[in-house]
Design a protein around this motif. Structure first.
Motif, PDB file in Angstrom:
ATOM      1  N   ASN A 187      16.057  10.875  -1.885  1.00 25.30           N
ATOM      2  CA  ASN A 187      14.485  10.113  -1.823  1.00 25.30           C
ATOM      3  C   ASN A 187      14.513   9.046  -0.367  1.00 25.30           C
ATOM      4  OD1 ASN A 187      15.278   9.972  -5.068  1.00 25.30           O
ATOM      5  ND2 ASN A 187      13.415  11.377  -3.984  1.00 25.30           N
ATOM      6  N   ILE A 188      13.602   9.855   0.558  1.00 25.93           N
ATOM      7  CA  ILE A 188      13.364   8.682   1.339  1.00 25.93           C
ATOM      8  C   ILE A 188      12.089   8.622   1.804  1.00 25.93           C
ATOM      9  CG2 ILE A 188      13.425   9.166   4.330  1.00 25.93           C
ATOM     10  CD1 ILE A 188      15.872  10.350   3.567  1.00 25.93           C
ATOM     11  N   PHE A 189      12.067   6.857   2.678  1.00 25.18           N
ATOM     12  CA  PHE A 189      10.564   6.073   2.232  1.00 25.18           C
ATOM     13  C   PHE A 189      11.395   5.586   3.160  1.00 25.18           C
ATOM     14  CE2 PHE A 189       9.218   1.901   0.948  1.00 25.18           C
ATOM     15  CZ  PHE A 189       8.028   2.012   0.774  1.00 25.18           C
ATOM     16  N   ASN A 190       9.550   5.068   4.343  1.00 30.77           N
ATOM     17  CA  ASN A 190      10.095   4.517   6.005  1.00 30.77           C
ATOM     18  C   ASN A 190      10.751   4.875   6.156  1.00 30.77           C
ATOM     19  OD1 ASN A 190       7.136   3.174   4.988  1.00 30.77           O
ATOM     20  ND2 ASN A 190       8.503   1.397   4.133  1.00 30.77           N
ATOM     21  N   GLY A 191      11.078   6.002   6.917  1.00 30.05           N
ATOM     22  CA  GLY A 191      12.341   6.741   7.152  1.00 30.05           C
ATOM     23  C   GLY A 191      13.425   6.117   6.577  1.00 30.05           C
ATOM     24  N   LYS A 192      13.633   5.707   6.022  1.00 25.37           N
ATOM     25  CA  LYS A 192      15.572   5.590   5.315  1.00 25.37           C
ATOM     26  C   LYS A 192      15.824   5.904   4.102  1.00 25.37           C
ATOM     27  CE  LYS A 192      14.442   0.793   7.447  1.00 25.37           C
ATOM     28  NZ  LYS A 192      14.852  -0.764   6.914  1.00 25.37           N
ATOM     29  N   PHE A 193      16.797   6.372   3.993  1.00 21.96           N
ATOM     30  CA  PHE A 193      17.600   7.263   2.141  1.00 21.96           C
ATOM     31  C   PHE A 193      17.487   5.644   1.608  1.00 21.96           C
ATOM     32  CE2 PHE A 193      21.764   8.748   0.673  1.00 21.96           C
ATOM     33  CZ  PHE A 193      20.962   8.765  -0.897  1.00 21.96           C
ATOM     34  N   THR A 194      16.344   5.897   0.434  1.00 23.37           N
ATOM     35  CA  THR A 194      16.149   4.462  -0.436  1.00 23.37           C
ATOM     36  C   THR A 194      16.760   5.030  -1.774  1.00 23.37           C
ATOM     37  OG1 THR A 194      14.026   5.329  -0.915  1.00 23.37           O
ATOM     38  CG2 THR A 194      14.372   3.612   0.912  1.00 23.37           C
ATOM     39  N   ARG A 207       0.983  -1.709   0.037  1.00 22.66           N
ATOM     40  CA  ARG A 207       0.081  -0.621  -0.171  1.00 22.66           C
ATOM     41  C   ARG A 207       0.991   1.689   0.021  1.00 22.66           C
ATOM     42  NH1 ARG A 207      -3.797  -2.798   3.529  1.00 22.66           N
ATOM     43  NH2 ARG A 207      -2.502  -1.532   5.283  1.00 22.66           N
ATOM     44  N   LYS A 208       1.894   1.078   0.680  1.00 20.99           N
ATOM     45  CA  LYS A 208       2.694   2.539   0.206  1.00 20.99           C
ATOM     46  C   LYS A 208       3.409   2.733  -1.239  1.00 20.99           C
ATOM     47  CE  LYS A 208       4.143   2.403   5.893  1.00 20.99           C
ATOM     48  NZ  LYS A 208       5.142   2.409   6.490  1.00 20.99           N
ATOM     49  N   GLN A 209       3.878   1.137  -1.972  1.00 17.20           N
ATOM     50  CA  GLN A 209       4.111   1.873  -2.691  1.00 17.20           C
ATOM     51  C   GLN A 209       3.204   2.548  -3.819  1.00 17.20           C
ATOM     52  OE1 GLN A 209       7.669   0.724  -3.404  1.00 17.20           O
ATOM     53  NE2 GLN A 209       7.802  -1.198  -2.804  1.00 17.20           N
ATOM     54  N   PHE A 210       2.304   1.388  -3.298  1.00 17.33           N
ATOM     55  CA  PHE A 210       0.814   2.175  -4.472  1.00 17.33           C
ATOM     56  C   PHE A 210      -0.106   2.825  -3.236  1.00 17.33           C
ATOM     57  CE2 PHE A 210       2.981   0.496  -8.045  1.00 17.33           C
ATOM     58  CZ  PHE A 210       2.363   1.132  -9.340  1.00 17.33           C
ATOM     59  N   LYS A 211      -1.011   3.420  -3.468  1.00 17.84           N
ATOM     60  CA  LYS A 211      -1.688   3.816  -2.317  1.00 17.84           C
ATOM     61  C   LYS A 211      -3.059   3.087  -2.247  1.00 17.84           C
ATOM     62  CE  LYS A 211      -0.464   7.457  -0.050  1.00 17.84           C
ATOM     63  NZ  LYS A 211       0.625   7.254   0.024  1.00 17.84           N
ATOM     64  N   ARG A 212      -3.228   2.812  -4.219  1.00 19.90           N
ATOM     65  CA  ARG A 212      -4.586   1.969  -4.935  1.00 19.90           C
ATOM     66  C   ARG A 212      -3.893   0.749  -5.286  1.00 19.90           C
ATOM     67  NH1 ARG A 212      -8.396   5.470  -8.065  1.00 19.90           N
ATOM     68  NH2 ARG A 212      -9.576   3.362  -7.779  1.00 19.90           N
ATOM     69  N   TYR A 213      -3.253   0.027  -4.151  1.00 20.17           N
ATOM     70  CA  TYR A 213      -2.741  -1.201  -4.604  1.00 20.17           C
ATOM     71  C   TYR A 213      -3.434  -2.671  -4.280  1.00 20.17           C
ATOM     72  CZ  TYR A 213      -0.251  -5.693  -4.003  1.00 20.17           C
ATOM     73  OH  TYR A 213      -0.041  -7.030  -4.677  1.00 20.17           O
ATOM     74  N   GLU A 214      -4.998  -2.039  -3.460  1.00 21.39           N
ATOM     75  CA  GLU A 214      -5.946  -3.853  -3.161  1.00 21.39           C
ATOM     76  C   GLU A 214      -7.069  -3.001  -4.201  1.00 21.39           C
ATOM     77  OE1 GLU A 214      -6.945  -3.442   0.988  1.00 21.39           O
ATOM     78  OE2 GLU A 214      -4.879  -4.095   1.510  1.00 21.39           O
ATOM     79  N   ASP A 215      -7.263  -1.998  -4.340  1.00 19.48           N
ATOM     80  CA  ASP A 215      -8.062  -1.801  -5.804  1.00 19.48           C
ATOM     81  C   ASP A 215      -8.163  -2.939  -7.475  1.00 19.48           C
ATOM     82  OD1 ASP A 215      -9.030  -0.471  -3.455  1.00 19.48           O
ATOM     83  OD2 ASP A 215      -8.244   1.635  -5.175  1.00 19.48           O
TER      84      ASP A 215
END
Length: 200
Positions: free
Chosen positions: A181-188, A7-15
Protein backbone atom coordinates in the motif's frame (compact mmCIF):
# COMPACT_ATOMS: atom_id res chain seq x y z
CA UNK A 1 0.60 21.09 6.09
CA UNK A 2 -1.43 19.24 8.75
CA UNK A 3 -4.69 20.21 7.04
CA UNK A 4 -3.41 18.93 3.68
CA UNK A 5 -2.38 15.64 5.29
CA UNK A 6 -5.76 15.27 6.97
CA UNK A 7 -7.52 15.78 3.61
CA UNK A 8 -5.49 12.89 2.21
CA UNK A 9 -6.59 10.72 5.12
CA UNK A 10 -10.24 11.73 4.57
CA UNK A 11 -11.20 13.68 1.43
CA UNK A 12 -14.11 15.23 3.34
CA UNK A 13 -12.08 16.05 6.46
CA UNK A 14 -13.13 19.72 6.44
CA UNK A 15 -16.82 18.76 6.35
CA UNK A 16 -16.51 17.76 10.01
CA UNK A 17 -14.65 14.43 10.13
CA UNK A 18 -13.69 13.50 13.69
CA UNK A 19 -10.57 11.61 14.78
CA UNK A 20 -9.29 10.87 18.26
CA UNK A 21 -5.55 10.89 18.89
CA UNK A 22 -5.07 7.17 18.28
CA UNK A 23 -7.14 7.24 15.09
CA UNK A 24 -5.01 10.03 13.68
CA UNK A 25 -2.06 7.60 13.62
CA UNK A 26 -3.93 4.41 12.76
CA UNK A 27 -6.61 5.38 10.23
CA UNK A 28 -6.34 3.85 6.76
CA UNK A 29 -5.85 6.65 4.18
CA UNK A 30 -8.93 7.05 2.00
CA UNK A 31 -7.30 6.08 -1.31
CA UNK A 32 -5.97 2.85 0.19
CA UNK A 33 -9.35 2.16 1.85
CA UNK A 34 -11.06 2.61 -1.54
CA UNK A 35 -8.71 0.12 -3.18
CA UNK A 36 -9.26 -2.44 -0.43
CA UNK A 37 -13.05 -1.94 -0.67
CA UNK A 38 -12.99 -2.67 -4.41
CA UNK A 39 -11.09 -5.89 -3.80
CA UNK A 40 -13.49 -6.90 -1.00
CA UNK A 41 -16.71 -6.21 -2.94
CA UNK A 42 -19.38 -8.62 -1.64
CA UNK A 43 -22.83 -8.83 -0.03
CA UNK A 44 -21.81 -8.74 3.66
CA UNK A 45 -18.44 -7.69 5.08
CA UNK A 46 -17.24 -7.44 8.67
CA UNK A 47 -14.83 -4.64 9.58
CA UNK A 48 -13.59 -6.32 12.74
CA UNK A 49 -11.64 -3.39 14.21
CA UNK A 50 -13.33 -0.40 12.59
CA UNK A 51 -11.73 2.45 14.53
CA UNK A 52 -12.73 5.85 13.09
CA UNK A 53 -14.52 4.16 10.19
CA UNK A 54 -12.32 4.91 7.19
CA UNK A 55 -12.58 1.36 5.83
CA UNK A 56 -16.22 0.84 6.84
CA UNK A 57 -17.21 3.98 4.92
CA UNK A 58 -15.58 2.71 1.72
CA UNK A 59 -17.01 -0.79 2.19
CA UNK A 60 -20.46 0.82 2.30
CA UNK A 61 -19.94 1.94 -1.32
CA UNK A 62 -19.01 -1.55 -2.57
CA UNK A 63 -20.88 -3.98 -0.30
CA UNK A 64 -24.57 -4.45 0.42
CA UNK A 65 -24.08 -4.70 4.18
CA UNK A 66 -21.24 -3.62 6.47
CA UNK A 67 -20.86 -4.80 10.07
CA UNK A 68 -18.47 -2.40 11.82
CA UNK A 69 -17.13 -3.55 15.20
CA UNK A 70 -14.93 -1.86 17.77
CA UNK A 71 -14.41 -2.51 21.46
CA UNK A 72 -14.15 1.24 22.17
CA UNK A 73 -17.58 2.93 22.30
CA UNK A 74 -15.99 6.31 21.54
CA UNK A 75 -14.55 4.97 18.29
CA UNK A 76 -17.96 3.60 17.31
CA UNK A 77 -19.42 7.05 17.98
CA UNK A 78 -16.72 8.67 15.83
CA UNK A 79 -17.13 6.09 13.05
CA UNK A 80 -20.91 6.58 12.97
CA UNK A 81 -20.43 10.37 12.79
CA UNK A 82 -17.90 10.07 9.96
CA UNK A 83 -20.13 7.67 8.04
CA UNK A 84 -22.91 10.25 8.29
CA UNK A 85 -20.71 12.84 6.61
CA UNK A 86 -20.22 10.44 3.68
CA UNK A 87 -23.95 9.65 3.60
CA UNK A 88 -23.54 5.93 4.28
CA UNK A 89 -24.46 5.66 7.97
CA UNK A 90 -27.64 3.71 7.12
CA UNK A 91 -25.62 1.06 5.22
CA UNK A 92 -23.45 0.20 8.23
CA UNK A 93 -24.40 -1.76 11.35
CA UNK A 94 -22.23 -0.43 14.18
CA UNK A 95 -21.51 -2.79 17.08
CA UNK A 96 -19.62 -1.93 20.26
CA UNK A 97 -17.91 -5.13 21.33
CA UNK A 98 -14.94 -7.47 21.10
CA UNK A 99 -14.72 -9.10 17.67
CA UNK A 100 -12.92 -12.11 19.15
CA UNK A 101 -15.90 -12.79 21.42
CA UNK A 102 -18.60 -11.84 18.91
CA UNK A 103 -17.17 -13.87 16.01
CA UNK A 104 -19.00 -17.17 16.74
CA UNK A 105 -22.35 -15.39 16.27
CA UNK A 106 -21.36 -13.58 13.06
CA UNK A 107 -21.66 -14.54 9.41
CA UNK A 108 -20.29 -12.70 6.37
CA UNK A 109 -18.77 -13.19 2.94
CA UNK A 110 -15.55 -11.32 3.80
CA UNK A 111 -13.79 -10.31 7.01
CA UNK A 112 -11.46 -7.31 7.01
CA UNK A 113 -8.86 -7.28 9.79
CA UNK A 114 -6.96 -4.19 10.85
CA UNK A 115 -6.21 -4.84 14.54
CA UNK A 116 -4.06 -2.47 16.61
CA UNK A 117 -0.38 -2.72 15.76
CA UNK A 118 0.81 -1.80 19.24
CA UNK A 119 1.34 1.94 18.79
CA UNK A 120 3.80 3.92 16.63
CA UNK A 121 6.82 1.98 17.94
CA UNK A 122 5.99 -0.89 15.56
CA UNK A 123 7.94 0.85 12.79
CA UNK A 124 11.16 0.84 14.85
CA UNK A 125 11.37 -2.93 14.56
CA UNK A 126 13.33 -4.39 11.67
CA UNK A 127 10.62 -7.03 11.26
CA UNK A 128 7.15 -6.80 12.78
CA UNK A 129 6.18 -10.07 14.45
CA UNK A 130 2.48 -10.81 13.98
CA UNK A 131 2.46 -12.55 17.34
CA UNK A 132 3.19 -9.22 19.08
CA UNK A 133 -0.20 -7.94 17.94
CA UNK A 134 -2.95 -7.53 20.57
CA UNK A 135 -1.27 -9.54 23.35
CA UNK A 136 -1.89 -12.16 24.56
CA UNK A 137 -3.66 -13.26 21.38
CA UNK A 138 -1.31 -12.57 18.48
CA UNK A 139 -1.98 -12.13 14.78
CA UNK A 140 -2.43 -15.81 13.94
CA UNK A 141 -5.15 -16.26 16.56
CA UNK A 142 -7.03 -13.22 15.24
CA UNK A 143 -6.74 -14.58 11.69
CA UNK A 144 -7.93 -18.04 12.72
CA UNK A 145 -11.02 -16.52 14.39
CA UNK A 146 -11.84 -14.68 11.15
CA UNK A 147 -11.35 -17.86 9.07
CA UNK A 148 -14.04 -19.59 11.11
CA UNK A 149 -16.47 -17.04 9.65
CA UNK A 150 -15.22 -17.15 6.05
CA UNK A 151 -12.19 -18.22 4.02
CA UNK A 152 -12.12 -14.77 2.40
CA UNK A 153 -10.07 -12.48 4.62
CA UNK A 154 -8.21 -9.23 3.98
CA UNK A 155 -5.51 -8.45 6.57
CA UNK A 156 -4.13 -4.89 6.80
CA UNK A 157 -0.64 -5.04 8.30
CA UNK A 158 2.50 -2.97 8.91
CA UNK A 159 4.87 -2.59 5.97
CA UNK A 160 7.63 -4.34 7.95
CA UNK A 161 5.56 -7.49 8.57
CA UNK A 162 7.29 -10.82 8.01
CA UNK A 163 6.23 -12.12 4.54
CA UNK A 164 6.82 -15.71 5.68
CA UNK A 165 4.43 -15.30 8.62
CA UNK A 166 1.82 -13.80 6.29
CA UNK A 167 2.21 -16.66 3.83
CA UNK A 168 2.10 -19.34 6.53
CA UNK A 169 -1.31 -18.09 7.67
CA UNK A 170 -2.79 -19.35 4.40
CA UNK A 171 -2.09 -22.98 5.18
CA UNK A 172 -0.83 -25.69 2.89
CA UNK A 173 -3.59 -25.71 0.28
CA UNK A 174 -4.70 -22.08 0.26
CA UNK A 175 -3.32 -19.03 -1.51
CA UNK A 176 -2.43 -15.51 -0.42
CA UNK A 177 -1.67 -12.30 -2.27
CA UNK A 178 0.33 -9.55 -0.62
CA UNK A 179 -0.23 -6.01 -1.86
CA UNK A 180 1.99 -3.09 -0.97
CA UNK A 181 0.00 0.00 0.00
CA UNK A 182 1.56 3.27 -1.18
CA UNK A 183 0.54 6.59 0.39
CA UNK A 184 2.17 9.94 -0.48
CA UNK A 185 4.69 8.03 -2.58
CA UNK A 186 5.79 5.90 0.37
CA UNK A 187 5.28 2.22 1.20
CA UNK A 188 3.17 2.56 4.34
CA UNK A 189 1.43 -0.79 4.88
CA UNK A 190 0.54 -4.03 3.18
CA UNK A 191 -2.73 -5.86 2.71
CA UNK A 192 -2.77 -9.66 2.53
CA UNK A 193 -5.71 -11.21 0.68
CA UNK A 194 -6.79 -14.80 1.33
CA UNK A 195 -9.30 -17.16 -0.24
CA UNK A 196 -10.98 -15.92 -3.40
CA UNK A 197 -9.77 -12.39 -2.66
CA UNK A 198 -6.28 -13.50 -3.73
CA UNK A 199 -5.74 -13.14 -7.47
CA UNK A 200 -2.58 -15.25 -7.69
Amino acid sequence: MQRKKRRKQFKRYEDGIKLDRESWFSVTPEEIAKDIAERCRCDTIIDAFCGAGSNSIQFAFTCERVIAIDIDPNKIKIARHNAGIYGVEDRIEFITGDFLQLAPQLSADVVFLSPPWGGPDYIKRRVFDLESMMPPFGGKYIFDIARRITQHVAYYLPRNSDPLQITMLAGRYDKVEMQQNIFNGKFTACTAYYGELART
